[in-house]
Write a protein that holds these residues in place. Structure first.
Motif, PDB file in Angstrom:
ATOM      1  N   UNK A  98       0.823  -1.210   0.000  1.00 21.01           N
ATOM      2  CA  UNK A  98       0.000   0.000   0.000  1.00 21.01           C
ATOM      3  C   UNK A  98       0.860   1.265   0.000  1.00 21.01           C
ATOM      4  N   UNK A  99       1.946   1.251   0.763  1.00 24.02           N
ATOM      5  CA  UNK A  99       2.811   2.443   0.818  1.00 24.02           C
ATOM      6  C   UNK A  99       3.646   2.606  -0.444  1.00 24.02           C
ATOM      7  N   UNK A 100       4.008   1.510  -1.072  1.00 21.96           N
ATOM      8  CA  UNK A 100       4.779   1.607  -2.317  1.00 21.96           C
ATOM      9  C   UNK A 100       3.917   2.154  -3.450  1.00 21.96           C
ATOM     10  N   UNK A 101       2.674   1.676  -3.555  1.00 20.74           N
ATOM     11  CA  UNK A 101       1.871   1.995  -4.725  1.00 20.74           C
ATOM     12  C   UNK A 101       0.793   3.064  -4.512  1.00 20.74           C
ATOM     13  N   UNK A 102       0.330   3.260  -3.276  1.00 16.86           N
ATOM     14  CA  UNK A 102      -0.823   4.136  -3.122  1.00 16.86           C
ATOM     15  C   UNK A 102      -0.681   5.238  -2.077  1.00 16.86           C
ATOM     16  N   UNK A 103      -0.127   4.946  -0.930  1.00 17.14           N
ATOM     17  CA  UNK A 103      -0.172   5.879   0.191  1.00 17.14           C
ATOM     18  C   UNK A 103       1.208   6.426   0.531  1.00 17.14           C
ATOM     19  N   UNK A 104       1.219   7.547   1.229  1.00 13.78           N
ATOM     20  CA  UNK A 104       2.458   8.155   1.691  1.00 13.78           C
ATOM     21  C   UNK A 104       2.796   7.649   3.091  1.00 13.78           C
ATOM     22  N   UNK A 105       4.057   7.780   3.441  1.00 16.40           N
ATOM     23  CA  UNK A 105       4.495   7.379   4.781  1.00 16.40           C
ATOM     24  C   UNK A 105       4.279   8.556   5.727  1.00 16.40           C
ATOM     25  N   UNK A 106       3.069   8.651   6.241  1.00 11.34           N
ATOM     26  CA  UNK A 106       2.704   9.723   7.169  1.00 11.34           C
ATOM     27  C   UNK A 106       2.260   9.110   8.486  1.00 11.34           C
ATOM     28  N   UNK A 107       2.332   9.919   9.529  1.00 16.14           N
ATOM     29  CA  UNK A 107       1.990   9.424  10.856  1.00 16.14           C
ATOM     30  C   UNK A 107       0.547   8.929  10.926  1.00 16.14           C
ATOM     31  N   UNK A 108      -0.373   9.638  10.294  1.00 17.61           N
ATOM     32  CA  UNK A 108      -1.775   9.223  10.351  1.00 17.61           C
ATOM     33  C   UNK A 108      -1.952   7.853   9.701  1.00 17.61           C
ATOM     34  N   UNK A 109      -1.202   7.601   8.633  1.00 20.44           N
ATOM     35  CA  UNK A 109      -1.277   6.283   7.993  1.00 20.44           C
ATOM     36  C   UNK A 109      -0.728   5.199   8.911  1.00 20.44           C
ATOM     37  N   UNK A 110       0.325   5.508   9.660  1.00 19.34           N
ATOM     38  CA  UNK A 110       0.864   4.502  10.584  1.00 19.34           C
ATOM     39  C   UNK A 110      -0.156   4.176  11.673  1.00 19.34           C
ATOM     40  N   UNK A 111      -0.872   5.176  12.143  1.00 14.73           N
ATOM     41  CA  UNK A 111      -1.904   4.944  13.161  1.00 14.73           C
ATOM     42  C   UNK A 111      -3.034   4.099  12.572  1.00 14.73           C
ATOM     43  N   UNK A 112      -3.452   4.412  11.354  1.00 20.91           N
ATOM     44  CA  UNK A 112      -4.517   3.636  10.719  1.00 20.91           C
ATOM     45  C   UNK A 112      -4.085   2.203  10.433  1.00 20.91           C
ATOM     46  N   UNK A 113      -2.860   2.024   9.949  1.00 22.12           N
ATOM     47  CA  UNK A 113      -2.357   0.667   9.695  1.00 22.12           C
ATOM     48  C   UNK A 113      -2.249  -0.134  10.986  1.00 22.12           C
ATOM     49  N   UNK A 114      -1.773   0.504  12.030  1.00 16.21           N
ATOM     50  CA  UNK A 114      -1.631  -0.171  13.315  1.00 16.21           C
ATOM     51  C   UNK A 114      -3.007  -0.562  13.853  1.00 16.21           C
ATOM     52  N   UNK A 115      -3.970   0.337  13.711  1.00 20.27           N
ATOM     53  CA  UNK A 115      -5.333   0.038  14.141  1.00 20.27           C
ATOM     54  C   UNK A 115      -5.887  -1.154  13.370  1.00 20.27           C
ATOM     55  N   UNK A 116      -5.698  -1.147  12.061  1.00 22.42           N
ATOM     56  CA  UNK A 116      -6.200  -2.253  11.238  1.00 22.42           C
ATOM     57  C   UNK A 116      -5.529  -3.570  11.617  1.00 22.42           C
ATOM     58  N   UNK A 117      -4.219  -3.547  11.800  1.00 19.64           N
ATOM     59  CA  UNK A 117      -3.501  -4.768  12.163  1.00 19.64           C
ATOM     60  C   UNK A 117      -3.961  -5.290  13.524  1.00 19.64           C
ATOM     61  N   UNK A 118      -4.169  -4.393  14.469  1.00 17.80           N
ATOM     62  CA  UNK A 118      -4.625  -4.806  15.795  1.00 17.80           C
ATOM     63  C   UNK A 118      -6.049  -5.329  15.780  1.00 17.80           C
ATOM     64  N   UNK A 119      -6.913  -4.727  14.967  1.00 16.90           N
ATOM     65  CA  UNK A 119      -8.284  -5.223  14.853  1.00 16.90           C
ATOM     66  C   UNK A 119      -8.286  -6.616  14.234  1.00 16.90           C
ATOM     67  N   UNK A 120      -7.507  -6.801  13.181  1.00 15.94           N
ATOM     68  CA  UNK A 120      -7.420  -8.124  12.543  1.00 15.94           C
ATOM     69  C   UNK A 120      -6.878  -9.146  13.528  1.00 15.94           C
ATOM     70  N   UNK A 121      -5.767  -8.825  14.184  1.00 11.93           N
ATOM     71  CA  UNK A 121      -5.167  -9.767  15.136  1.00 11.93           C
ATOM     72  C   UNK A 121      -6.099 -10.030  16.307  1.00 11.93           C
ATOM     73  N   UNK A 122      -6.694  -8.989  16.855  1.00  9.12           N
ATOM     74  CA  UNK A 122      -7.571  -9.143  18.010  1.00  9.12           C
ATOM     75  C   UNK A 122      -8.802  -9.975  17.711  1.00  9.12           C
ATOM     76  N   UNK A 123      -9.415  -9.720  16.564  1.00  6.78           N
ATOM     77  CA  UNK A 123     -10.605 -10.486  16.205  1.00  6.78           C
ATOM     78  C   UNK A 123     -10.273 -11.941  15.887  1.00  6.78           C
ATOM     79  N   UNK A 124      -9.164 -12.176  15.208  1.00  7.68           N
ATOM     80  CA  UNK A 124      -8.759 -13.563  14.948  1.00  7.68           C
ATOM     81  C   UNK A 124      -8.396 -14.288  16.238  1.00  7.68           C
ATOM     82  N   UNK A 125      -7.718 -13.588  17.126  1.00  9.52           N
ATOM     83  CA  UNK A 125      -7.378 -14.156  18.428  1.00  9.52           C
ATOM     84  C   UNK A 125      -8.655 -14.530  19.184  1.00  9.52           C
ATOM     85  N   UNK A 126      -9.595 -13.606  19.227  1.00  6.58           N
ATOM     86  CA  UNK A 126     -10.860 -13.863  19.922  1.00  6.58           C
ATOM     87  C   UNK A 126     -11.626 -15.010  19.264  1.00  6.58           C
ATOM     88  N   UNK A 127     -11.683 -14.999  17.947  1.00  8.27           N
ATOM     89  CA  UNK A 127     -12.437 -16.029  17.230  1.00  8.27           C
ATOM     90  C   UNK A 127     -11.867 -17.423  17.475  1.00  8.27           C
TER      91      UNK A 127
END
Length: 177
Positions: A98-127
């Motif tokens: 995503x960062x290579x082809x579409x998005x810039x390396x900005x702090x807001x993107x790091x927060x959004x990516x981290x949120x997405x990764x944690x939601x994916x991990x947390x939900x899979x862990x719970x499931x």
């Protein structure tokens, strides 16, 4: 402020040694009992580091670094070894692409990516560890542990992002004197 000219030819190995040392340092902080614990909740800085490094690096190196971070996280958790490693491997690849082809390396993107990764991990862990076994009251674990851990980790992500950005700038081609 780049590297001295004598060390310039070693910049790639030095960068990865720096990232690995930072990963080990954050892992030590993450696993130190009572350190950074708020109401029994601790952040997962190795995930934040994996996300931030993946924003700057290529697909394969991001995937390997994120997988290593996931394996370290697995060592300190009571889950099946490799669970977080595989999840972070996939997240690292996707973030890098995503960062290579579409998005810039900005702090807001790091927060959004981290949120997405944690939601994916947390939900899979719970499931896979709780909901699948139909454990009574398992939703309480989701609300009182998994989600607060995600929020705490997202809160420290900007600090990790600033550190990784500083390291990347130190080793970048643009700073070559």
């Amino acid at each position: 402020m780049g590297l001295p000219k004598q060390l310039w030819k070693f910049r790639v190995p030095l960068k990865w040694v720096s990232f690995v040392l930072l990963l080990l340092g954050l892992y030590a902080l993450q696993t130190t009992p009572g350190l950074f614990s708020v109401f029994g909740i601790k952040p997962v800085p190795v995930l934040a580091l994996a996300v931030c490094v993946s924003m700057y690096e290529g697909v394969v190196s991001s995937a390997m670094f994120a997988m290593t971070a996931g394996f370290l996280w697995d060592i300190s958790s009571d889950k099946l070894f490799g669970f977080n490693g595989v999840i972070l491997l996939c997240c690292g690849m996707m973030i890098s692409l995503l960062c290579i082809y579409y998005l810039h390396t900005k702090m807001i993107n790091s927060v959004l990516f981290c949120t997405a990764a944690l939601v994916i991990q947390g939900l899979l862990d719970y499931l896979f560890n709780y909901a699948l076994w139909n454990l009574e009251g398992s939703w309480i674990l989701l609300v009182q542990h998994i989600l607060p851990t995600a929020v705490y980790t997202v809160a420290i992500t900007p600090l990790v992002f600033l550190l990784v950005r500083r390291m990347e700038r130190c080793f970048s081609e643009a700073d070559r004197g």
